[in-house]
Motif scaffolding. Sequence first.
Motif, PDB file in Angstrom:
ATOM      1  N   LEU A 446       0.720  -1.265   0.141  1.00  0.00           N
ATOM      2  CA  LEU A 446       0.193   0.271   0.041  1.00  0.00           C
ATOM      3  C   LEU A 446       0.956   1.325  -0.093  1.00  0.00           C
ATOM      4  O   LEU A 446       0.790   2.189  -0.693  1.00  0.00           O
ATOM      5  CB  LEU A 446      -0.942  -0.122   1.246  1.00  0.00           C
ATOM      6  CG  LEU A 446      -2.040  -1.165   1.143  1.00  0.00           C
ATOM      7  CD1 LEU A 446      -2.816  -1.206   2.624  1.00  0.00           C
ATOM      8  CD2 LEU A 446      -3.062  -0.436   0.013  1.00  0.00           C
ATOM      9  N   GLU A 449       2.368   1.484  -3.322  1.00  0.00           N
ATOM     10  CA  GLU A 449       1.460   2.019  -4.380  1.00  0.00           C
ATOM     11  C   GLU A 449       1.640   0.768  -5.679  1.00  0.00           C
ATOM     12  O   GLU A 449       1.552   1.245  -6.674  1.00  0.00           O
ATOM     13  CB  GLU A 449       1.473   3.191  -5.162  1.00  0.00           C
ATOM     14  CG  GLU A 449       1.117   4.284  -4.191  1.00  0.00           C
ATOM     15  CD  GLU A 449       0.975   5.722  -4.559  1.00  0.00           C
ATOM     16  OE1 GLU A 449       1.174   5.822  -5.795  1.00  0.00           O
ATOM     17  OE2 GLU A 449       0.288   6.645  -4.190  1.00  0.00           O
ATOM     18  N   GLU A 452      -2.718  -2.274  -8.879  1.00  0.00           N
ATOM     19  CA  GLU A 452      -3.093  -1.541 -10.026  1.00  0.00           C
ATOM     20  C   GLU A 452      -4.420  -2.007 -10.409  1.00  0.00           C
ATOM     21  O   GLU A 452      -4.956  -3.156 -10.152  1.00  0.00           O
ATOM     22  CB  GLU A 452      -2.140  -2.090 -11.145  1.00  0.00           C
ATOM     23  CG  GLU A 452      -2.305  -1.613 -12.461  1.00  0.00           C
ATOM     24  CD  GLU A 452      -1.404  -1.826 -13.688  1.00  0.00           C
ATOM     25  OE1 GLU A 452      -1.738  -1.657 -14.639  1.00  0.00           O
ATOM     26  OE2 GLU A 452      -0.301  -2.811 -13.206  1.00  0.00           O
ATOM     27  N   VAL A 500      -9.070   0.933   3.167  1.00  0.00           N
ATOM     28  CA  VAL A 500      -8.068   1.683   2.404  1.00  0.00           C
ATOM     29  C   VAL A 500      -7.969   1.316   0.874  1.00  0.00           C
ATOM     30  O   VAL A 500      -7.898   2.055  -0.071  1.00  0.00           O
ATOM     31  CB  VAL A 500      -6.727   1.755   3.170  1.00  0.00           C
ATOM     32  CG1 VAL A 500      -5.457   2.517   2.508  1.00  0.00           C
ATOM     33  CG2 VAL A 500      -6.817   2.073   4.582  1.00  0.00           C
ATOM     34  N   LEU A 501      -7.966  -0.136   0.662  1.00  0.00           N
ATOM     35  CA  LEU A 501      -7.716  -0.473  -0.616  1.00  0.00           C
ATOM     36  C   LEU A 501      -8.771  -0.269  -1.320  1.00  0.00           C
ATOM     37  O   LEU A 501      -8.578   0.247  -2.604  1.00  0.00           O
ATOM     38  CB  LEU A 501      -7.220  -1.971  -0.496  1.00  0.00           C
ATOM     39  CG  LEU A 501      -7.041  -2.606  -1.999  1.00  0.00           C
ATOM     40  CD1 LEU A 501      -5.779  -1.995  -2.791  1.00  0.00           C
ATOM     41  CD2 LEU A 501      -6.902  -4.315  -1.796  1.00  0.00           C
ATOM     42  N   ARG A 504      -8.985   3.330  -2.553  1.00  0.00           N
ATOM     43  CA  ARG A 504      -7.829   3.464  -3.639  1.00  0.00           C
ATOM     44  C   ARG A 504      -8.471   3.179  -5.163  1.00  0.00           C
ATOM     45  O   ARG A 504      -8.230   3.914  -6.033  1.00  0.00           O
ATOM     46  CB  ARG A 504      -6.529   2.968  -3.329  1.00  0.00           C
ATOM     47  CG  ARG A 504      -5.962   3.666  -2.187  1.00  0.00           C
ATOM     48  CD  ARG A 504      -4.359   3.225  -1.970  1.00  0.00           C
ATOM     49  NE  ARG A 504      -3.839   3.923  -1.167  1.00  0.00           N
ATOM     50  CZ  ARG A 504      -2.531   3.635  -0.741  1.00  0.00           C
ATOM     51  NH1 ARG A 504      -1.743   2.805  -1.598  1.00  0.00           N
ATOM     52  NH2 ARG A 504      -2.000   4.322   0.301  1.00  0.00           N
ATOM     53  N   SER A 507     -11.000   5.360  -6.203  1.00  0.00           N
ATOM     54  CA  SER A 507     -10.623   6.703  -6.638  1.00  0.00           C
ATOM     55  C   SER A 507      -9.896   6.463  -8.277  1.00  0.00           C
ATOM     56  O   SER A 507     -10.265   7.449  -8.900  1.00  0.00           O
ATOM     57  CB  SER A 507      -9.416   7.243  -5.517  1.00  0.00           C
ATOM     58  OG  SER A 507      -8.974   8.369  -6.270  1.00  0.00           O
ATOM     59  N   GLN A 508      -9.159   5.592  -8.397  1.00  0.00           N
ATOM     60  CA  GLN A 508      -8.337   5.187  -9.614  1.00  0.00           C
ATOM     61  C   GLN A 508      -9.456   5.186 -10.644  1.00  0.00           C
ATOM     62  O   GLN A 508      -9.562   5.548 -11.825  1.00  0.00           O
ATOM     63  CB  GLN A 508      -7.483   4.172  -9.658  1.00  0.00           C
ATOM     64  CG  GLN A 508      -6.270   4.260  -8.755  1.00  0.00           C
ATOM     65  CD  GLN A 508      -5.441   3.094  -8.960  1.00  0.00           C
ATOM     66  OE1 GLN A 508      -5.145   2.485  -9.852  1.00  0.00           O
ATOM     67  NE2 GLN A 508      -4.640   2.804  -7.834  1.00  0.00           N
ATOM     68  N   ASP A 542     -16.547   9.212   2.846  1.00  0.00           N
ATOM     69  CA  ASP A 542     -15.157   8.941   2.172  1.00  0.00           C
ATOM     70  C   ASP A 542     -15.693   8.740   0.624  1.00  0.00           C
ATOM     71  O   ASP A 542     -15.036   8.992  -0.275  1.00  0.00           O
ATOM     72  CB  ASP A 542     -14.814   7.405   2.558  1.00  0.00           C
ATOM     73  CG  ASP A 542     -14.426   7.453   3.989  1.00  0.00           C
ATOM     74  OD1 ASP A 542     -13.961   8.492   4.370  1.00  0.00           O
ATOM     75  OD2 ASP A 542     -14.179   6.325   4.638  1.00  0.00           O
ATOM     76  N   VAL A 546     -14.303  11.075  -2.540  1.00  0.00           N
ATOM     77  CA  VAL A 546     -13.654  10.397  -3.799  1.00  0.00           C
ATOM     78  C   VAL A 546     -14.196  11.153  -5.007  1.00  0.00           C
ATOM     79  O   VAL A 546     -13.580  11.453  -6.179  1.00  0.00           O
ATOM     80  CB  VAL A 546     -13.597   8.886  -3.655  1.00  0.00           C
ATOM     81  CG1 VAL A 546     -12.988   8.407  -4.958  1.00  0.00           C
ATOM     82  CG2 VAL A 546     -12.568   8.534  -2.318  1.00  0.00           C
TER      83      VAL A 546
END
Length: 688
Positions: A446, A449, A452, A500-501, A504, A507-508, A542, A546
């Motif tokens: 994490l 990063e 993917e 958390v993952l 992410r 967001s991506q 959250d 995002v």
Amino acid sequence: MSVSAPTPAARLPADRQPSAAALAERATRYAALEWLSRPVWVFDIDGRCVHWANTLALGVWQACTLAELCGRDMGSDMSETVAQRLAQYQSDFVLRRDASFNEQWTLFPGGVPVSLNVRFSGHRLPDGRMSMLCEAEPVGAVAPESLRSVEALLHTAVMITLYAQNGEALYRNPAARAAVLSPGERLQERIANPAAFAALSRSLQQQGVATLTLAVRTPQGERWHELSARRCNDAVTGQEAVLVSEADISAIKHTEERANYQSLHDGLTGLPNRAHFTQRFARAVEDARAQSMEAALLLIDLDQFKDVNDTLGHAAGDELLVATAQRLRQARHGTEVLARWGGDEFLVLITSPRIREDLDALHERISVALAAPLAVAGTQLRVTSSIGVALYPQDGETIEILLRNADLAMYAAKERGRNTMVYYDGGLAETVRSRTELEKELRLALEREEFEVYYQPRVDVATNTIRAVEALVRWNHPRLGLVSPAQFIPACESMGLIGVLGLRVLSQAARQQVAWAAQGWDLVVSVNLSPRQFTSAGLLHDITGVLRQAGVNPARMELEITESILLGEDQHVLGVLRELSALGLTIALDDFGTGYSNLAYLQRFPIHTLKIDKTFIQDTDANRSLADLIVSLSTLMKLTAVAEGVETQEQLDWVAGRGIAQYQGYLYARPMPVQAFTEWLRCHPPSA
């Protein structure tokens, strides 16, 4: 035994006071006893009053007349011990007409103690009731300690009995008399266990004393008594006797039994716990070794149990564990040892001369027992389990080694898709070491990063063009290369990193949706939301943050949830889903048909897309009836049906034949990293 008559004496109610005619009749009936040289009276046990007394007895009781004495209420302040003793006398007089007893009693007429040696015998009253004829003699000069010891003997709760050498009872105090089934009960009948009686007799013969704890039969049922005995001589005949005292320790014994039971059993399910199982294991494998049999240790872990706890709550989880324990009990054939090891894990120990055959049969019984729908907290659940097996002695000879190896096999069963049983083999240890190494590196991954997002298209069945895309996370490990989500997602969940993952990935995916839309490919991007994320208090905050930061149109983002999320308390789940929908997001139900929910649930929630699990798509026609029902439900509720895992043309033909709107799977395209997927879009532009 003390009997008091208060000053002034309590009087019987007026309707119970004897009439002059009744007193005259009694005087006539007992005239022959009037001239005895000792006090004599007849006591009405039921009425708790004197029925008749001679003149000397009137003096003992300090009564001026027979009418005054017969009118006293002797039961107004009679102790429980005295009442019990009188009831014993009455019972014995009924059983044996010639029964008589001699005891030292202390009366308290006018509050002054009068000690007497009294002989009691049965006497029928004119109405047929059993009363008591009392013949008294003064005790004479007796030391106070002697009087008090007699009182203590009669009033104590300790059961005191003097037995002759042949076991006949010579004397019983009131407590002892209340504890026997019959007045003539002998010592050998009291101690019905021949081995216990032999041990008592042997100890008395060799040491003169003996103590043992045993269960005895009493009018109150079976009780636990601590019995102490010593050899002595009868004070009347001088012959050898045995003095026995008994104390009722049933409460202590039951407390010990409860404590012992609780120390060896699980408080929730009532199954043996770790300590109990360890004891049973040692005996079972010893027996198996002696009989040249094999043994096996099964570690049973409930699949997706955390989802139940996270969504329905721990009370529902406990209810599920209790019901599962009951079903596992029913799956046994009686010889297997079943225990709860902790959490949602159960252990079974089985011994057999044909261990593999019996293990397969046991696995079948467990699967059938757990398969039936189970109602928990108002929700229908379908329970499966992953089972790891370690064989004795080839996989280990101690419980520690066998348990470790069964645990490795159980995790292998999880990794093979759950709802299966796996035997331990040496290669599993290496697999676990690899998994442990991955878990250690997750936090670093994490930070660096290394995760993917890959993308897999969702395709229109009729036009074979892209309609949406699912974002799928992959881990690019610097040394191991691409790591499957099946390996690291469970570890992230157990380590608390999934939130958390998940953010992410969202967001991506949101930023990528904006980038593609700018190039003319305004695709709906679907992102998975784990049950652990769903229960987070900051979920809405959250997600909103995002989406705002990415600048994405929420209507072009879809959240995929699992059926287990719908297990939660209806109003809370409904509220969260409505708030997510209010943001403009659409909701898809992923892997539908494999989880816990029932079809009726769907109409309560703002679901837009139903993704049919690949197990139904890849099955045979004979087993696709549930898929047909799901498709019909989607049509009825105006939901978009998506077939997952389409890998062959035959499967796609079946999907098309059922009118399913969209599909995804390897037949069309595998998940791709963003650059490769962007190039794919140039060659396969989405439909307008």
